[in-house]
Enzyme design. Structure first.
Site, short mmCIF file in Angstrom:
data_model
loop_
_atom_site.label_atom_id
_atom_site.label_comp_id
_atom_site.label_asym_id
_atom_site.label_seq_id
_atom_site.Cartn_x
_atom_site.Cartn_y
_atom_site.Cartn_z
CE LYS A 152 1.22 -7.53 6.06
NZ LYS A 152 2.31 -6.62 6.35
NE ARG A 207 10.19 -5.25 0.44
CZ ARG A 207 9.24 -5.37 1.04
NH1 ARG A 207 8.89 -6.58 1.65
NH2 ARG A 207 8.35 -4.25 1.51
NE ARG A 223 5.80 0.57 3.83
CZ ARG A 223 6.57 -0.28 3.54
NH1 ARG A 223 7.87 0.04 3.03
NH2 ARG A 223 6.11 -1.40 3.12
NE ARG A 225 6.89 -1.56 -1.82
CZ ARG A 225 6.21 -2.25 -0.93
NH1 ARG A 225 6.01 -3.57 -1.20
NH2 ARG A 225 5.53 -1.79 0.09
NE ARG A 252 -1.03 -1.11 6.14
CZ ARG A 252 -0.31 -1.84 5.21
NH1 ARG A 252 -1.08 -2.90 4.45
NH2 ARG A 252 0.93 -1.56 4.79
#
Ligand code: AMP
Length: 240
Positions: free
Chosen positions: A28, A149, A193, A182, A103
């Site tokens: 996104k 990531r 998540r 992160r 969300r």
């Protein structure tokens, strides 16, 4: 009101509200940046706004920090107030892209009210129904994208150990800085998540489908193909 006729210059076009739906890791943020650049409208990422509050140590940041570190969702009222403040700024006049918001169904209902009610100052945009684009990516692919990531703390470049690794492991190709993960990209938090997404965000697709606003884009393809499909949906989405 239908989306306006297309202007020759995308930066003069009234795009209206665009909502990007999709799981964490669906892309996104990447797509939102490309759309924002093309049309010269702001990308509003609630994750980025919240991280900024945490960094600045604001009252909202203090409330959100622990929730975010657990991979859970920040309470609706806090996020909606933050979004209201952002959407009322004048740069949202021709349109905006929401990435990571809404969300929950409650946030979507709030947004519908906010855009059509008297609370929203950018009246012209509020008459255009939001276009909702769901970027669909399967679970295995999401898992690799999120756990793989890495980012450079100096230049911000994003790598992925599976799909786009740096030349030397854990070192930025551009400036040699040590790459970081992160905080909420640890495996435990990622799994939280994804659970929050399944429980609270997935029902949103049904909410928007029921209102005839949902468009689907297959997000498993390479970035350029996905962005071509996303732009096509924005240009012609209402005429499908
Ligand atoms: P993101 O960068 O979009 O994955 O968001 C990072 C974290 O910020 C999420 O895991 C949530 O804790 C929080 N967050 C972002 N957007 C929202 C939202 N719309 N509602 C509630 N929490 C959010």
């Amino acid at each position: 009101m239908e989306r306006q006729e297309l202007a020759a210059d995308p930066k003069a076009q009234t795009v209206g509200p665009v909502i990007l739906l999709g799981a964490p890791g669906a892309g996104k943020g990447t797509q939102a940046k490309l759309i924002a650049q093309r049309y010269g409208i702001p990308q509003i990422s609630t994750g980025d706004l919240l991280r900024d509050h945490v960094t600045r140590g604001t009252e909202l940041g203090r409330k959100a920090k622990a929730v975010m570190e657990r991979g859970e969702l920040v309470p609706d009222n806090l996020v909606c107030d933050m979004v209201a403040e952002r959407l009322n700024r004048p740069d949202c006049g021709r349109g905006f892209i929401l990435d990571g918001f809404p969300r929950t169904v409650a946030q979507a209902q709030w947004l519908d009210q906010f855009l059509t009610g008297n609370l929203f100052e950018n009246k012209a945009v509020s008459k255009i129904r939001p276009l909702v684009i769901n970027i669909a990516v399967g679970y295995n692919q999401l898992w690799k994208r999120l756990t793989g990531r890495r980012s450079c703390p100096t230049c911000g470049r994003i790598y992925n150990v599976y799909f786009s690794p740096s030349r030397v492991a854990d070192i930025c190709d551009v400036d040699g800085a040590k790459l970081i993960t992160r905080r909420d990209d640890s495996e435990e938090v990622i799994s939280q998540r994804l659970k929050a997404y399944e429980r609270q965000t997935l029902p949103l697709a049904e909410y928007y489908r029921g209102q005839g606003q949902l468009r689907e884009v297959d997000g498993e393809r390479d970035v350029n193909t996905v962005s071509a499909a996303t732009l096509e949906t924005i240009e012609h989405g209402d005429r499908l």
